[in-house]
Design a protein around this motif. Structure first.
Motif, PDB file in Angstrom:
ATOM      1  N   ALA A  22     -19.584 -20.491 -27.071  1.00 12.77           N
ATOM      2  CA  ALA A  22     -19.596 -21.648 -27.976  1.00 12.77           C
ATOM      3  C   ALA A  22     -18.818 -21.349 -29.260  1.00 12.77           C
ATOM      4  N   ILE A  23     -18.988 -20.163 -29.782  1.00  9.98           N
ATOM      5  CA  ILE A  23     -18.286 -19.771 -31.009  1.00  9.98           C
ATOM      6  C   ILE A  23     -16.789 -19.652 -30.735  1.00  9.98           C
ATOM      7  N   ILE A  24     -16.450 -18.993 -29.641  1.00  7.83           N
ATOM      8  CA  ILE A  24     -15.050 -18.805 -29.279  1.00  7.83           C
ATOM      9  C   ILE A  24     -14.378 -20.149 -29.031  1.00  7.83           C
ATOM     10  N   GLU A  25     -15.073 -21.035 -28.330  1.00  8.37           N
ATOM     11  CA  GLU A  25     -14.522 -22.357 -28.053  1.00  8.37           C
ATOM     12  C   GLU A  25     -14.264 -23.130 -29.342  1.00  8.37           C
ATOM     13  N   ALA A  26     -15.179 -23.020 -30.311  1.00 11.09           N
ATOM     14  CA  ALA A  26     -15.004 -23.712 -31.594  1.00 11.09           C
ATOM     15  C   ALA A  26     -13.753 -23.206 -32.319  1.00 11.09           C
ATOM     16  N   VAL A  27     -13.547 -21.897 -32.321  1.00  8.20           N
ATOM     17  CA  VAL A  27     -12.365 -21.322 -32.971  1.00  8.20           C
ATOM     18  C   VAL A  27     -11.102 -21.763 -32.237  1.00  8.20           C
ATOM     19  N   LEU A  28     -11.133 -21.744 -30.901  1.00  8.43           N
ATOM     20  CA  LEU A  28      -9.971 -22.174 -30.129  1.00  8.43           C
ATOM     21  C   LEU A  28      -9.654 -23.644 -30.372  1.00  8.43           C
ATOM     22  N   ASN A  29     -10.682 -24.480 -30.472  1.00  9.55           N
ATOM     23  CA  ASN A  29     -10.457 -25.898 -30.766  1.00  9.55           C
ATOM     24  C   ASN A  29      -9.850 -26.078 -32.150  1.00  9.55           C
ATOM     25  N   GLU A  30     -10.337 -25.296 -33.097  1.00  2.02           N
ATOM     26  CA  GLU A  30      -9.799 -25.355 -34.459  1.00  2.02           C
ATOM     27  C   GLU A  30      -8.337 -24.922 -34.483  1.00  2.02           C
ATOM     28  N   LEU A  31      -8.021 -23.865 -33.732  1.00  2.00           N
ATOM     29  CA  LEU A  31      -6.631 -23.417 -33.630  1.00  2.00           C
ATOM     30  C   LEU A  31      -5.763 -24.484 -32.968  1.00  2.00           C
ATOM     31  N   GLY A  32      -6.292 -25.114 -31.929  1.00  2.00           N
ATOM     32  CA  GLY A  32      -5.545 -26.164 -31.243  1.00  2.00           C
ATOM     33  C   GLY A  32      -5.258 -27.340 -32.149  1.00  2.00           C
ATOM     34  N   SER A  33      -6.251 -27.753 -32.918  1.00  2.00           N
ATOM     35  CA  SER A  33      -6.057 -28.863 -33.859  1.00  2.00           C
ATOM     36  C   SER A  33      -5.040 -28.499 -34.931  1.00  2.00           C
ATOM     37  N   ALA A  34      -5.155 -27.285 -35.444  1.00  4.36           N
ATOM     38  CA  ALA A  34      -4.239 -26.836 -36.494  1.00  4.36           C
ATOM     39  C   ALA A  34      -2.813 -26.746 -35.973  1.00  4.36           C
ATOM     40  N   SER A  35      -2.656 -26.349 -34.710  1.00  7.85           N
ATOM     41  CA  SER A  35      -1.300 -26.189 -34.169  1.00  7.85           C
ATOM     42  C   SER A  35      -0.584 -27.521 -33.978  1.00  7.85           C
ATOM     43  N   LYS A  36      -1.337 -28.609 -33.916  1.00  7.00           N
ATOM     44  CA  LYS A  36      -0.720 -29.929 -33.779  1.00  7.00           C
ATOM     45  C   LYS A  36      -0.160 -30.434 -35.109  1.00  7.00           C
ATOM     46  N   LYS A  37      -0.694 -29.885 -36.210  1.00  4.39           N
ATOM     47  CA  LYS A  37      -0.303 -30.361 -37.535  1.00  4.39           C
ATOM     48  C   LYS A  37       0.511 -29.340 -38.331  1.00  4.39           C
ATOM     49  N   HIS A  38       0.387 -28.056 -37.967  1.00  3.01           N
ATOM     50  CA  HIS A  38       0.992 -26.993 -38.765  1.00  3.01           C
ATOM     51  C   HIS A  38       1.779 -26.032 -37.880  1.00  3.01           C
ATOM     52  N   ASP A  39       2.731 -25.340 -38.498  1.00  2.90           N
ATOM     53  CA  ASP A  39       3.385 -24.242 -37.805  1.00  2.90           C
ATOM     54  C   ASP A  39       2.484 -23.016 -37.911  1.00  2.90           C
ATOM     55  N   TRP A  40       2.903 -21.895 -37.324  1.00  4.64           N
ATOM     56  CA  TRP A  40       2.040 -20.717 -37.318  1.00  4.64           C
ATOM     57  C   TRP A  40       1.817 -20.150 -38.718  1.00  4.64           C
ATOM     58  N   LYS A  41       2.756 -20.349 -39.605  1.00  5.57           N
ATOM     59  CA  LYS A  41       2.548 -19.905 -40.987  1.00  5.57           C
ATOM     60  C   LYS A  41       1.430 -20.726 -41.614  1.00  5.57           C
ATOM     61  N   GLY A  42       1.427 -22.037 -41.374  1.00  5.19           N
ATOM     62  CA  GLY A  42       0.370 -22.902 -41.880  1.00  5.19           C
ATOM     63  C   GLY A  42      -0.974 -22.588 -41.263  1.00  5.19           C
ATOM     64  N   ILE A  43      -0.964 -22.265 -39.982  1.00  8.28           N
ATOM     65  CA  ILE A  43      -2.214 -21.889 -39.312  1.00  8.28           C
ATOM     66  C   ILE A  43      -2.766 -20.622 -39.943  1.00  8.28           C
ATOM     67  N   LYS A  44      -1.872 -19.679 -40.204  1.00  5.90           N
ATOM     68  CA  LYS A  44      -2.308 -18.414 -40.827  1.00  5.90           C
ATOM     69  C   LYS A  44      -2.922 -18.680 -42.194  1.00  5.90           C
ATOM     70  N   GLU A  45      -2.324 -19.562 -42.969  1.00  9.98           N
ATOM     71  CA  GLU A  45      -2.855 -19.898 -44.282  1.00  9.98           C
ATOM     72  C   GLU A  45      -4.198 -20.608 -44.160  1.00  9.98           C
ATOM     73  N   ARG A  46      -4.316 -21.471 -43.163  1.00  5.81           N
ATOM     74  CA  ARG A  46      -5.537 -22.266 -43.008  1.00  5.81           C
ATOM     75  C   ARG A  46      -6.684 -21.465 -42.394  1.00  5.81           C
ATOM     76  N   LEU A  47      -6.396 -20.681 -41.365  1.00  3.51           N
ATOM     77  CA  LEU A  47      -7.460 -19.997 -40.639  1.00  3.51           C
ATOM     78  C   LEU A  47      -7.520 -18.495 -40.873  1.00  3.51           C
ATOM     79  N   GLY A  48      -6.619 -17.976 -41.659  1.00  2.00           N
ATOM     80  CA  GLY A  48      -6.583 -16.544 -41.902  1.00  2.00           C
ATOM     81  C   GLY A  48      -7.820 -16.000 -42.580  1.00  2.00           C
TER      82      GLY A  48
END
Length: 68
Positions: A22-48
């Motif tokens: 459940a925890i892993i799935e939540a993180v993966l969903n968050e990464l998936g959502s972030a990848s639709k709106k941000h590049d990997w640099k933005g993902i790193k800033e958001r989820l780092g």
């Protein structure tokens, strides 16, 4: 011997994923959502700073998460 050791390690990893799914799935969903709106640099800033995200590799487009 080596194969038995590897089998034990992989089995433990599988159990860890199963118990924390459940925890892993939540993180993966968050990464998936972030990848639709941000590049990997933005993902790193958001989820780092996320507790479970230990590393974000922009070059290889990978996120490493760690669970107990």
């Amino acid at each position: 011997e080596q194969m038995q050791k590897e089998e034990k390690e992989l089995s433990q990893n599988g159990e860890m994923i199963y118990h924390n799914y459940a925890i892993i799935e939540a993180v993966l969903n968050e990464l998936g959502s972030a990848s639709k709106k941000h590049d990997w640099k933005g993902i790193k800033e958001r989820l780092g700073t996320h507790d479970l995200v230990k590393e974000i590799d922009e070059k290889n487009r990978k996120a490493i998460i760690e669970v107990d």
